[in-house]
Motif scaffolding. Structure first.
Motif, mmCIF file in Angstrom:
data_model
loop_
_atom_site.group_PDB
_atom_site.id
_atom_site.type_symbol
_atom_site.label_atom_id
_atom_site.label_comp_id
_atom_site.label_asym_id
_atom_site.label_seq_id
_atom_site.Cartn_x
_atom_site.Cartn_y
_atom_site.Cartn_z
ATOM 1 N N MET A 190 -4.211 -2.285 -42.486
ATOM 2 C CA MET A 190 -5.093 -1.128 -42.676
ATOM 3 C C MET A 190 -6.447 -1.329 -42.000
ATOM 4 S SD MET A 190 -4.173 0.231 -46.539
ATOM 5 C CE MET A 190 -4.024 -1.354 -47.373
ATOM 6 N N ILE A 191 -6.964 -2.540 -42.041
ATOM 7 C CA ILE A 191 -8.226 -2.824 -41.356
ATOM 8 C C ILE A 191 -8.073 -2.611 -39.852
ATOM 9 C CG2 ILE A 191 -9.864 -4.641 -40.713
ATOM 10 C CD1 ILE A 191 -10.354 -3.694 -43.506
ATOM 11 N N LEU A 192 -6.995 -3.119 -39.292
ATOM 12 C CA LEU A 192 -6.770 -2.973 -37.852
ATOM 13 C C LEU A 192 -6.665 -1.504 -37.460
ATOM 14 C CD1 LEU A 192 -6.223 -4.211 -35.068
ATOM 15 C CD2 LEU A 192 -3.786 -4.316 -35.677
ATOM 16 N N LYS A 193 -5.952 -0.711 -38.245
ATOM 17 C CA LYS A 193 -5.796 0.707 -37.933
ATOM 18 C C LYS A 193 -7.147 1.439 -37.945
ATOM 19 C CE LYS A 193 -1.420 0.943 -37.149
ATOM 20 N NZ LYS A 193 -0.951 1.252 -35.778
ATOM 21 N N ILE A 194 -8.014 1.066 -38.882
ATOM 22 C CA ILE A 194 -9.357 1.661 -38.927
ATOM 23 C C ILE A 194 -10.108 1.358 -37.640
ATOM 24 C CG2 ILE A 194 -11.638 1.408 -39.985
ATOM 25 C CD1 ILE A 194 -10.257 1.235 -42.693
ATOM 26 N N LEU A 195 -10.001 0.128 -37.168
ATOM 27 C CA LEU A 195 -10.721 -0.283 -35.959
ATOM 28 C C LEU A 195 -10.137 0.367 -34.708
ATOM 29 C CD1 LEU A 195 -11.223 -4.103 -36.673
ATOM 30 C CD2 LEU A 195 -12.803 -2.212 -37.119
ATOM 31 N N GLU A 196 -8.822 0.516 -34.664
ATOM 32 C CA GLU A 196 -8.160 1.035 -33.469
ATOM 33 C C GLU A 196 -8.404 2.528 -33.267
ATOM 34 O OE1 GLU A 196 -4.229 -1.824 -32.892
ATOM 35 O OE2 GLU A 196 -4.080 -0.018 -34.107
ATOM 36 N N ILE A 273 -6.253 6.502 -47.586
ATOM 37 C CA ILE A 273 -6.271 5.631 -46.414
ATOM 38 C C ILE A 273 -5.009 5.821 -45.579
ATOM 39 C CG2 ILE A 273 -5.340 3.634 -47.672
ATOM 40 C CD1 ILE A 273 -7.783 3.600 -44.680
ATOM 41 N N LYS A 274 -3.877 6.081 -46.222
ATOM 42 C CA LYS A 274 -2.642 6.326 -45.443
ATOM 43 C C LYS A 274 -2.754 7.628 -44.656
ATOM 44 C CE LYS A 274 0.589 5.857 -48.576
ATOM 45 N NZ LYS A 274 1.965 5.755 -49.136
ATOM 46 N N ASN A 275 -3.357 8.637 -45.265
ATOM 47 C CA ASN A 275 -3.583 9.884 -44.524
ATOM 48 C C ASN A 275 -4.497 9.648 -43.330
ATOM 49 O OD1 ASN A 275 -2.023 11.280 -46.374
ATOM 50 N ND2 ASN A 275 -3.761 12.079 -47.532
ATOM 51 N N ALA A 276 -5.525 8.842 -43.544
ATOM 52 C CA ALA A 276 -6.508 8.602 -42.489
ATOM 53 C C ALA A 276 -5.910 7.844 -41.305
ATOM 54 C CB ALA A 276 -7.703 7.826 -43.049
ATOM 55 N N ILE A 277 -5.085 6.832 -41.580
ATOM 56 C CA ILE A 277 -4.518 6.036 -40.489
ATOM 57 C C ILE A 277 -3.197 6.599 -39.987
ATOM 58 C CG2 ILE A 277 -5.690 3.947 -41.281
ATOM 59 C CD1 ILE A 277 -3.093 2.947 -42.455
ATOM 60 N N GLY A 278 -2.700 7.651 -40.650
ATOM 61 C CA GLY A 278 -1.521 8.353 -40.161
ATOM 62 C C GLY A 278 -0.204 7.656 -40.405
ATOM 63 N N VAL A 279 -0.011 7.098 -41.601
ATOM 64 C CA VAL A 279 1.273 6.465 -41.928
ATOM 65 C C VAL A 279 1.770 6.991 -43.259
ATOM 66 C CG1 VAL A 279 0.723 4.357 -40.638
ATOM 67 C CG2 VAL A 279 0.218 4.466 -43.097
ATOM 68 N N ASP A 280 3.101 7.009 -43.403
ATOM 69 C CA ASP A 280 3.702 7.392 -44.675
ATOM 70 C C ASP A 280 3.889 6.197 -45.589
ATOM 71 O OD1 ASP A 280 3.929 10.121 -43.994
ATOM 72 O OD2 ASP A 280 5.775 9.712 -42.868
#
Length: 300
Positions: A190-196, A273-280
């Motif tokens: 989740m941290i990586l997805k926020i940064l990417e 956070i799942k909505n924000a990073i786009g994962v189910d």
């Protein structure tokens, strides 16, 4: 290549996160501690602030240490971030900055009412960050993880692990509860997805695995991972509560506080956070993460 500075990088979470992010970023550790009137000079692009005083389960810490390490130090670092060229600041808070006990499911919309020095200090840091204006070029994230576990850190799982390993019957099977956990692999993901993804907006986000588990299910997972028979006993609650009251008087391990921690509900929603990073779904289920952690215990 973007440069990341991680405070608290020598701890369990920081060590794992640093190794994980080094695949994509130039990462360094930033050693920090609270000193009155100190000013930091930030030269990195991203600050991930993990450093702070952890919750003291033995209750022997000086309360002032929580406010200096978790609030005052965060203020100093965030002030330096605001005037720097860095564009991302991630502050690791905690779900305990909101509530120690939960009746339903904890979401980011719940009004914070922390009850411990640890939670209060973290909440004060949150309020300070949220009260500052930041430029449009910067993003600021407050993350509230529930209990993080993984290889190399037993944490609160240690008690149950030893109960099963030593073939001591778990006596609280009559109690039914649901708890959220957070495996370190899901945390790192989740941290990586926020940064990417630069389109993810600043804000407060709960971090937890997708599924909740009962303590009874956790004991079963530990038993299966260790290839041992589950010896759980469903002793009537009235008897357990009586033992707990006795334990409070003679300082027996099975006391009211221990029973509460093992049997209370603490469900945390990770939907925002799942909505924000786009994962189910997150990469690991709660059970998969716990199995990895438990297997690492037996290797020591």
């Amino acid at each position: 290549m973007k440069k990341i500075a991680i405070t608290g990088a020598t701890g369990f979470v920081g060590t794992n996160l640093e190794k994980y992010l080094k695949r994509s970023y130039k990462v360094r550790t930033l050693s920090v501690r609270y000193v009155h009137d100190q000013i930091f000079n930030i030269t990195d692009d991203i600050i991930i602030h993990l450093a702070g005083k952890a919750h003291d389960l033995k209750k022997v810490s000086n309360p002032q240490e929580y406010y200096e390490s978790n609030f005052e130090l965060t203020k100093q670092l965030f002030d330096a971030f605001i005037v720097s060229k860095a564009d991302v600041f991630i502050f690791m808070s905690t779900v305990k900055a909101v509530a120690d006990k939960i009746d339903g499911v904890l979401t980011e919309e719940d009004l914070p009412n922390p009850q411990t020095h640890y939670g209060i200090a973290k909440r004060q840091a949150e309020e300070y960050i949220l009260g500052k204006e930041i430029s449009k070029e910067k993003r600021v994230f407050i993350i509230r993880p529930c209990m993080i576990h993984g290889p190399g850190n037993k944490g609160n799982l240690n008690l149950l692990y030893n109960v099963v390993k030593k073939r001591i019957p778990y006596p609280l099977a009559a109690f039914q509860n649901e708890r959220s956990f957070l495996g370190i692999d899901n945390f790192n993901f989740m941290i990586l997805k926020i940064l990417e993804n630069k389109n993810i907006a600043s804000g407060v986000y709960n971090f937890a695995d997708d599924e909740v588990l009962s303590t009874n299910e956790l004991v079963q997972i530990i038993s299966e991972t260790l290839n041992k028979k589950n010896l759980s006993l469903a002793i009537p609650k009235s008897i357990i509560n009586g033992i707990a009251k006795f334990g409070d008087l003679v300082k027996f391990p099975l006391n009211s506080e221990t029973i509460q921690k093992l049997t209370e509900n603490y469900r945390v929603s990770n939907q925002n956070i799942k909505n924000a990073i786009g994962v189910d779904k997150l990469p690991n289920t709660a059970q998969q993460g716990l199995e990895q952690t438990i297997k690492s215990f037996s290797k020591k």
